[in-house]
Scaffold this motif. Structure first.
Motif, PDB file in Angstrom:
ATOM      1  N   ILE A   1       0.873  -1.174   0.000  1.00 23.20           N
ATOM      2  CA  ILE A   1       0.000   0.000   0.000  1.00 23.20           C
ATOM      3  C   ILE A   1       0.909   1.222   0.000  1.00 23.20           C
ATOM      4  O   ILE A   1       1.736   1.395   0.895  1.00 23.20           O
ATOM      5  CB  ILE A   1      -0.923   0.023   1.231  1.00 23.20           C
ATOM      6  CG1 ILE A   1      -1.837  -1.183   1.241  1.00 23.20           C
ATOM      7  CG2 ILE A   1      -1.735   1.311   1.263  1.00 23.20           C
ATOM      8  CD1 ILE A   1      -2.665  -1.307   2.509  1.00 23.20           C
ATOM      9  N   GLN A   2       0.762   2.078  -0.973  1.00 23.38           N
ATOM     10  CA  GLN A   2       1.629   3.245  -1.078  1.00 23.38           C
ATOM     11  C   GLN A   2       0.863   4.550  -0.834  1.00 23.38           C
ATOM     12  O   GLN A   2       1.137   5.567  -1.464  1.00 23.38           O
ATOM     13  CB  GLN A   2       2.299   3.270  -2.459  1.00 23.38           C
ATOM     14  CG  GLN A   2       3.225   2.107  -2.694  1.00 23.38           C
ATOM     15  CD  GLN A   2       4.349   2.045  -1.664  1.00 23.38           C
ATOM     16  OE1 GLN A   2       4.889   3.073  -1.286  1.00 23.38           O
ATOM     17  NE2 GLN A   2       4.678   0.850  -1.207  1.00 23.38           N
ATOM     18  N   GLU A   3      -0.073   4.532   0.051  1.00 21.96           N
ATOM     19  CA  GLU A   3      -0.846   5.728   0.387  1.00 21.96           C
ATOM     20  C   GLU A   3      -0.056   6.573   1.379  1.00 21.96           C
ATOM     21  O   GLU A   3       0.207   6.141   2.506  1.00 21.96           O
ATOM     22  CB  GLU A   3      -2.197   5.329   0.979  1.00 21.96           C
ATOM     23  CG  GLU A   3      -3.100   6.471   1.321  1.00 21.96           C
ATOM     24  CD  GLU A   3      -3.527   7.277   0.112  1.00 21.96           C
ATOM     25  OE1 GLU A   3      -3.618   8.502   0.248  1.00 21.96           O
ATOM     26  OE2 GLU A   3      -3.729   6.682  -0.967  1.00 21.96           O
ATOM     27  N   GLN A   4       0.327   7.780   0.984  1.00 24.66           N
ATOM     28  CA  GLN A   4       1.160   8.628   1.817  1.00 24.66           C
ATOM     29  C   GLN A   4       0.409   9.232   3.000  1.00 24.66           C
ATOM     30  O   GLN A   4       0.991   9.516   4.038  1.00 24.66           O
ATOM     31  CB  GLN A   4       1.771   9.755   0.974  1.00 24.66           C
ATOM     32  CG  GLN A   4       2.738   9.254  -0.067  1.00 24.66           C
ATOM     33  CD  GLN A   4       3.936   8.560   0.543  1.00 24.66           C
ATOM     34  OE1 GLN A   4       4.439   8.987   1.565  1.00 24.66           O
ATOM     35  NE2 GLN A   4       4.367   7.474  -0.065  1.00 24.66           N
ATOM     36  N   THR A   5      -0.889   9.448   2.848  1.00 26.18           N
ATOM     37  CA  THR A   5      -1.651  10.044   3.941  1.00 26.18           C
ATOM     38  C   THR A   5      -1.890   9.073   5.085  1.00 26.18           C
ATOM     39  O   THR A   5      -2.325   9.482   6.162  1.00 26.18           O
ATOM     40  CB  THR A   5      -3.007  10.563   3.441  1.00 26.18           C
ATOM     41  OG1 THR A   5      -3.725   9.487   2.858  1.00 26.18           O
ATOM     42  CG2 THR A   5      -2.815  11.662   2.409  1.00 26.18           C
ATOM     43  N   LEU A   6      -1.605   7.802   4.880  1.00 24.95           N
ATOM     44  CA  LEU A   6      -1.801   6.798   5.923  1.00 24.95           C
ATOM     45  C   LEU A   6      -0.892   7.043   7.124  1.00 24.95           C
ATOM     46  O   LEU A   6      -1.228   6.685   8.252  1.00 24.95           O
ATOM     47  CB  LEU A   6      -1.545   5.398   5.343  1.00 24.95           C
ATOM     48  CG  LEU A   6      -1.737   4.204   6.272  1.00 24.95           C
ATOM     49  CD1 LEU A   6      -3.193   4.107   6.681  1.00 24.95           C
ATOM     50  CD2 LEU A   6      -1.283   2.935   5.588  1.00 24.95           C
ATOM     51  N   THR A   7       0.235   7.685   6.931  1.00 21.02           N
ATOM     52  CA  THR A   7       1.185   7.878   8.029  1.00 21.02           C
ATOM     53  C   THR A   7       0.787   9.002   8.969  1.00 21.02           C
ATOM     54  O   THR A   7       1.179   8.988  10.133  1.00 21.02           O
ATOM     55  CB  THR A   7       2.591   8.172   7.481  1.00 21.02           C
ATOM     56  OG1 THR A   7       2.556   9.376   6.717  1.00 21.02           O
ATOM     57  CG2 THR A   7       3.088   7.028   6.637  1.00 21.02           C
ATOM     58  N   PHE A   8       0.035   9.983   8.511  1.00 20.08           N
ATOM     59  CA  PHE A   8      -0.221  11.163   9.321  1.00 20.08           C
ATOM     60  C   PHE A   8      -1.142  10.918  10.510  1.00 20.08           C
ATOM     61  O   PHE A   8      -0.843  11.344  11.622  1.00 20.08           O
ATOM     62  CB  PHE A   8      -0.782  12.305   8.457  1.00 20.08           C
ATOM     63  CG  PHE A   8       0.218  12.836   7.481  1.00 20.08           C
ATOM     64  CD1 PHE A   8       1.379  13.440   7.918  1.00 20.08           C
ATOM     65  CD2 PHE A   8       0.005  12.719   6.129  1.00 20.08           C
ATOM     66  CE1 PHE A   8       2.318  13.918   7.034  1.00 20.08           C
ATOM     67  CE2 PHE A   8       0.932  13.200   5.228  1.00 20.08           C
ATOM     68  CZ  PHE A   8       2.088  13.794   5.678  1.00 20.08           C
ATOM     69  N   VAL A   9      -2.241  10.260  10.294  1.00 15.64           N
ATOM     70  CA  VAL A   9      -3.220  10.070  11.372  1.00 15.64           C
ATOM     71  C   VAL A   9      -2.645   9.244  12.523  1.00 15.64           C
ATOM     72  O   VAL A   9      -2.756   9.650  13.688  1.00 15.64           O
ATOM     73  CB  VAL A   9      -4.534   9.477  10.825  1.00 15.64           C
ATOM     74  CG1 VAL A   9      -5.488   9.140  11.955  1.00 15.64           C
ATOM     75  CG2 VAL A   9      -5.178  10.444   9.850  1.00 15.64           C
TER      76      VAL A   9
END
Length: 89
Positions: free
Chosen positions: A44-52
């Motif tokens: 999974i290469q979703e960058q917004t996943l790390t912020f939350v």
């Protein structure tokens, strides 16, 4: 106030900043590392996943370490104000 006193106060302040920010930065680092490993494994290469998760982890870190950080900061400020008369000579 002498040059040595200014350097000493600055050194203490910088060390205090590093000391107080280290727990929260380490929490953010560990959570980011775990999430990046998870992303690599699952492709999974979703960058917004790390912020939350980082925000939530740092929030819980503030709940855990907040009183310690506040105590360190107030102790330092109390020390500065209690020695104020030596600085104005």
């Amino acid at each position: 106030m002498t040059q040595d006193q200014v350097i000493d106060i600055s050194r203490q302040a910088l060390f205090l900043i590093i000391e107080c920010s280290a727990p929260l930065l380490l929490i953010s680092l560990v959570v980011g590392l775990v999430i990046s490993i998870f992303q690599t494994i699952t492709s999974i290469q979703e960058q917004t996943l790390t912020f939350v998760p980082k925000i939530v982890a740092v929030f819980f870190g503030m709940m855990i370490f907040g009183s310690w950080i506040l105590t360190k900061l107030t102790d330092y400020m109390t020390e500065l104000w209690s020695n104020f008369n030596t600085y104005i000579r």
